[in-house]
Write a protein that holds these residues in place. Structure first.
Motif, PDB file in Angstrom:
ATOM      1  N   ARG A   1       0.833  -1.198   0.000  1.00 12.58           N
ATOM      2  CA  ARG A   1       0.000   0.000   0.000  1.00 12.58           C
ATOM      3  C   ARG A   1       0.867   1.246   0.000  1.00 12.58           C
ATOM      4  N   GLY A   2       0.372   2.307  -0.636  1.00 12.26           N
ATOM      5  CA  GLY A   2       1.078   3.577  -0.598  1.00 12.26           C
ATOM      6  C   GLY A   2       1.566   4.029  -1.969  1.00 12.26           C
ATOM      7  N   ARG A   3       2.405   5.058  -1.979  1.00  6.35           N
ATOM      8  CA  ARG A   3       2.930   5.671  -3.196  1.00  6.35           C
ATOM      9  C   ARG A   3       4.417   5.330  -3.347  1.00  6.35           C
ATOM     10  N   TYR A   4       4.833   5.067  -4.595  1.00  5.92           N
ATOM     11  CA  TYR A   4       6.197   4.620  -4.836  1.00  5.92           C
ATOM     12  C   TYR A   4       6.726   5.151  -6.163  1.00  5.92           C
ATOM     13  N   GLY A   5       8.045   5.088  -6.305  1.00  3.62           N
ATOM     14  CA  GLY A   5       8.661   5.296  -7.603  1.00  3.62           C
ATOM     15  C   GLY A   5       8.711   3.979  -8.350  1.00  3.62           C
ATOM     16  N   LEU A   6       8.597   4.040  -9.662  1.00  2.71           N
ATOM     17  CA  LEU A   6       8.676   2.851 -10.508  1.00  2.71           C
ATOM     18  C   LEU A   6       9.708   3.107 -11.603  1.00  2.71           C
TER      19      LEU A   6
ATOM     20  N   ASP B   1      16.264   1.407 -15.920  1.00  5.15           N
ATOM     21  CA  ASP B   1      16.383   2.687 -15.217  1.00  5.15           C
ATOM     22  C   ASP B   1      16.436   3.893 -16.153  1.00  5.15           C
ATOM     23  N   SER B   2      16.078   3.704 -17.404  1.00  2.00           N
ATOM     24  CA  SER B   2      15.999   4.845 -18.319  1.00  2.00           C
ATOM     25  C   SER B   2      14.633   5.515 -18.263  1.00  2.00           C
ATOM     26  N   GLY B   3      13.684   4.882 -17.584  1.00  2.00           N
ATOM     27  CA  GLY B   3      12.355   5.445 -17.425  1.00  2.00           C
ATOM     28  C   GLY B   3      11.937   5.472 -15.975  1.00  2.00           C
ATOM     29  N   HIS B   4      11.123   6.459 -15.616  1.00  2.00           N
ATOM     30  CA  HIS B   4      10.661   6.582 -14.231  1.00  2.00           C
ATOM     31  C   HIS B   4       9.223   7.097 -14.203  1.00  2.00           C
ATOM     32  N   ALA B   5       8.422   6.458 -13.381  1.00  2.00           N
ATOM     33  CA  ALA B   5       7.049   6.895 -13.144  1.00  2.00           C
ATOM     34  C   ALA B   5       6.791   6.886 -11.653  1.00  2.00           C
ATOM     35  N   ARG B   6       5.694   7.506 -11.264  1.00  2.00           N
ATOM     36  CA  ARG B   6       5.267   7.454  -9.870  1.00  2.00           C
ATOM     37  C   ARG B   6       3.886   6.829  -9.817  1.00  2.00           C
ATOM     38  N   ILE B   7       3.761   5.834  -8.954  1.00  2.86           N
ATOM     39  CA  ILE B   7       2.502   5.103  -8.893  1.00  2.86           C
ATOM     40  C   ILE B   7       1.858   5.292  -7.523  1.00  2.86           C
ATOM     41  N   GLY B   8       0.530   5.315  -7.541  1.00  5.52           N
ATOM     42  CA  GLY B   8      -0.222   5.503  -6.314  1.00  5.52           C
ATOM     43  C   GLY B   8      -0.682   4.184  -5.728  1.00  5.52           C
TER      44      GLY B   8
ATOM     45  N   VAL C   1      -2.305  -6.908  -9.781  1.00 10.47           N
ATOM     46  CA  VAL C   1      -2.593  -5.791  -8.883  1.00 10.47           C
ATOM     47  C   VAL C   1      -2.699  -4.538  -9.740  1.00 10.47           C
ATOM     48  N   ARG C   2      -3.798  -3.815  -9.608  1.00 11.50           N
ATOM     49  CA  ARG C   2      -3.990  -2.594 -10.380  1.00 11.50           C
ATOM     50  C   ARG C   2      -3.798  -1.376  -9.473  1.00 11.50           C
ATOM     51  N   ARG C   3      -2.963  -0.436  -9.960  1.00 11.07           N
ATOM     52  CA  ARG C   3      -2.614   0.751  -9.197  1.00 11.07           C
ATOM     53  C   ARG C   3      -2.803   1.982 -10.064  1.00 11.07           C
ATOM     54  N   THR C   4      -2.876   3.139  -9.404  1.00  5.01           N
ATOM     55  CA  THR C   4      -2.955   4.388 -10.145  1.00  5.01           C
ATOM     56  C   THR C   4      -1.573   4.806 -10.634  1.00  5.01           C
ATOM     57  N   ILE C   5      -1.551   5.572 -11.723  1.00  6.29           N
ATOM     58  CA  ILE C   5      -0.330   6.200 -12.214  1.00  6.29           C
ATOM     59  C   ILE C   5      -0.408   7.674 -11.840  1.00  6.29           C
TER      60      ILE C   5
ATOM     61  N   LEU D   1       6.509   4.417 -20.543  1.00  7.63           N
ATOM     62  CA  LEU D   1       5.895   3.431 -19.660  1.00  7.63           C
ATOM     63  C   LEU D   1       4.965   2.496 -20.432  1.00  7.63           C
ATOM     64  N   ASP D   2       4.313   3.009 -21.478  1.00  5.86           N
ATOM     65  CA  ASP D   2       3.374   2.188 -22.239  1.00  5.86           C
ATOM     66  C   ASP D   2       4.065   1.054 -22.984  1.00  5.86           C
ATOM     67  N   ARG D   3       5.382   1.157 -23.150  1.00  2.00           N
ATOM     68  CA  ARG D   3       6.122   0.087 -23.822  1.00  2.00           C
ATOM     69  C   ARG D   3       6.842  -0.839 -22.849  1.00  2.00           C
ATOM     70  N   ALA D   4       6.867  -0.477 -21.587  1.00  5.21           N
ATOM     71  CA  ALA D   4       7.622  -1.249 -20.596  1.00  5.21           C
ATOM     72  C   ALA D   4       6.934  -2.578 -20.301  1.00  5.21           C
ATOM     73  N   ARG D   5       7.738  -3.586 -20.078  1.00  7.90           N
ATOM     74  CA  ARG D   5       7.218  -4.914 -19.723  1.00  7.90           C
ATOM     75  C   ARG D   5       7.663  -5.343 -18.329  1.00  7.90           C
ATOM     76  N   ARG D   6       8.734  -4.740 -17.858  1.00  8.90           N
ATOM     77  CA  ARG D   6       9.215  -5.064 -16.516  1.00  8.90           C
ATOM     78  C   ARG D   6       9.665  -3.774 -15.839  1.00  8.90           C
ATOM     79  N   GLY D   7       9.736  -3.813 -14.516  1.00  7.38           N
ATOM     80  CA  GLY D   7      10.183  -2.642 -13.765  1.00  7.38           C
ATOM     81  C   GLY D   7      10.513  -3.025 -12.339  1.00  7.38           C
ATOM     82  N   ARG D   8      10.848  -2.016 -11.552  1.00  8.81           N
ATOM     83  CA  ARG D   8      11.107  -2.256 -10.131  1.00  8.81           C
ATOM     84  C   ARG D   8      10.582  -1.067  -9.329  1.00  8.81           C
ATOM     85  N   ILE D   9      10.028  -1.378  -8.191  1.00  5.30           N
ATOM     86  CA  ILE D   9       9.505  -0.365  -7.281  1.00  5.30           C
ATOM     87  C   ILE D   9      10.600   0.029  -6.301  1.00  5.30           C
TER      88      ILE D   9
END
Length: 389
Positions: free
Chosen positions: A74-79, A84-91, A101-105, A113-121
């Motif tokens: 639960r909570g807000r995180y960096g993705l 590491d060439s892309g960064h988003a923030r997820i709610g 698991v569905r989360r807010t962007i 991000l629309d092309r990403a297939r893997r990531g890390r929080i």
């Protein structure tokens, strides 16, 4: 866990000495433990993208992740994504089932991000001090190894109170940014530092972590920087391994203790032998692998396989064993389900020094993600504790 040619050669030297004394199975276990010891002290150059992105809906502000302990937090995180060439923030989590698991962007800062297939929080929701304050300064702290970059974020009005942020293993200065708003609200300047081998500060000759046993000298340099700029009261705040570094700066430097009025520890590394046991079990290593790793790191011969310039004195890094030396108030925050640094070391420290330690236990926050999980409580705890100083 592939080994380089140099690693295989170094491991062969040690096993040549031990080979006549142990069985084949024990040799295999020893090799695994030596590799584990190397991973502990070698700064990571690349982080695993261990989360699968099932779908991304930029227009709707939603993404789906494969279900895991990380993705369900639960909570807000960096993705971070795309190496590491892309960064988003997820709610927070919107809904979940057994598979996803569905989360807010909250935002996409850079990358596709629309092309990403893997990531890390990770827990760095903020990317720089410009996001948490209306004023900051890029500064250099002069260390014995050379100038180390830092961020100085002043309080809203002139202040002689400083809180120095010391990030953890594998992290950078961004880790401490979430502490800047409550510090500023209480009139404290913030100095977010780098230290040797963290990818920003100068490297040591061996380019290895000392688990606090070497990095503390860079925190002393940061305290000296604060003193030169008029600091009268200083608080050290350490995250994970940064907690061990902050504590070692206290134990080893009279210059640090001179103006120190408190220490804040967030998910701290208090007892490395306990941590190594815990991580060994989590990695599926034999029961006594943690003790073997500790011996490798502490032994003079261990440098042959770890690359350490000098053995790490793990006994000197045990803050519980040295707890009677502590003489300033401590705010200690830890989650019961940390998953990386077990809470038991913090519990022991809080028990033996209940007179000075304010121990705050979280649940469901995992490692150094206490703010992400419960920002209101975390921010209030830090703000109130600083106000009391």
């Amino acid at each position: 866990m592939a080994l380089t040619r140099r690693s295989r050669t170094a491991i062969g030297i040690v096993l040549g000495v031990l080979g006549a004394l142990v069985t084949g199975a024990a040799i295999a276990a020893a090799v695994t433990a030596v590799v584990f010891a190397r991973r502990v002290v070698i700064p990571p150059l690349k982080r695993d993208e261990d989360l699968q992105l099932s779908s991304v809906d930029l227009a709707g502000g939603r993404l789906a992740l494969a279900s895991s302990d990380e993705s369900r937090m639960r909570g807000r995180y960096g993705l971070w994504f795309e190496n590491d060439s892309g960064h988003a923030r997820i709610g927070d989590v919107v809904d979940e089932d057994d598979r996803s698991v569905r989360r807010t962007i909250d935002s996409v800062d850079f990358g596709r991000l629309d092309r990403a297939r893997r990531g890390r929080i990770n827990s760095w929701y903020h990317l720089g001090p410009w996001e948490v304050a209306d004023d900051y300064e890029n500064v250099l702290v002069e260390t014995a190894l050379g100038p180390a970059p830092a961020w100085f974020v002043p309080a809203p009005t002139e202040s002689h109170d400083w809180i120095i942020q010391v990030h953890g293993r594998g992290a950078k200065r961004q880790e401490g940014l979430r502490a800047v708003p409550p510090a500023r609200a209480q009139g404290w300047n913030s100095l977010l530092v780098s230290y040797r081998n963290d990818g920003e500060a100068p490297e040591s000759e061996d380019r290895r972590y000392g688990l606090g046993g070497t990095e503390w000298a860079d925190v002393v340099a940061a305290v000296r920087f604060a003193n030169d700029r008029g600091a009268r009261r200083i608080v050290l705040m350490g995250w994970s391994m940064g907690g061990a570094i902050a504590l070692q700066a206290f134990f080893r430097s009279a210059e640090v203790r001179e103006r120190l009025v408190g220490i804040v520890l967030e998910s701290p590394a208090v007892d490395w032998v306990d941590i190594l046991r815990f991580q060994g079990r989590a990695a599926g290593l034999p029961h006594d692998a943690g003790e073997f790793v500790a011996r490798v790191l502490s032994a003079p011969l261990g440098g042959v396989v770890t690359g350490l310039a000098a053995p790490i004195d793990l006994e000197a890094l045990d803050a519980v064993a040295r707890a009677d030396e502590l003489d300033v108030p401590i705010l200690l925050m830890h989650s019961v389900d940390d998953g990386f640094v077990p809470i038991e070391g913090s519990r022991r420290l809080a028990t033996v020094r209940a007179d000075i330690v304010q121990f705050e236990v979280f649940e469901g926050a995992r490692h150094t993600k206490l703010w992400n999980h419960d920002p209101e409580r975390w921010t209030a705890l830090l703000g109130d504790w600083l106000a009391a100083r």
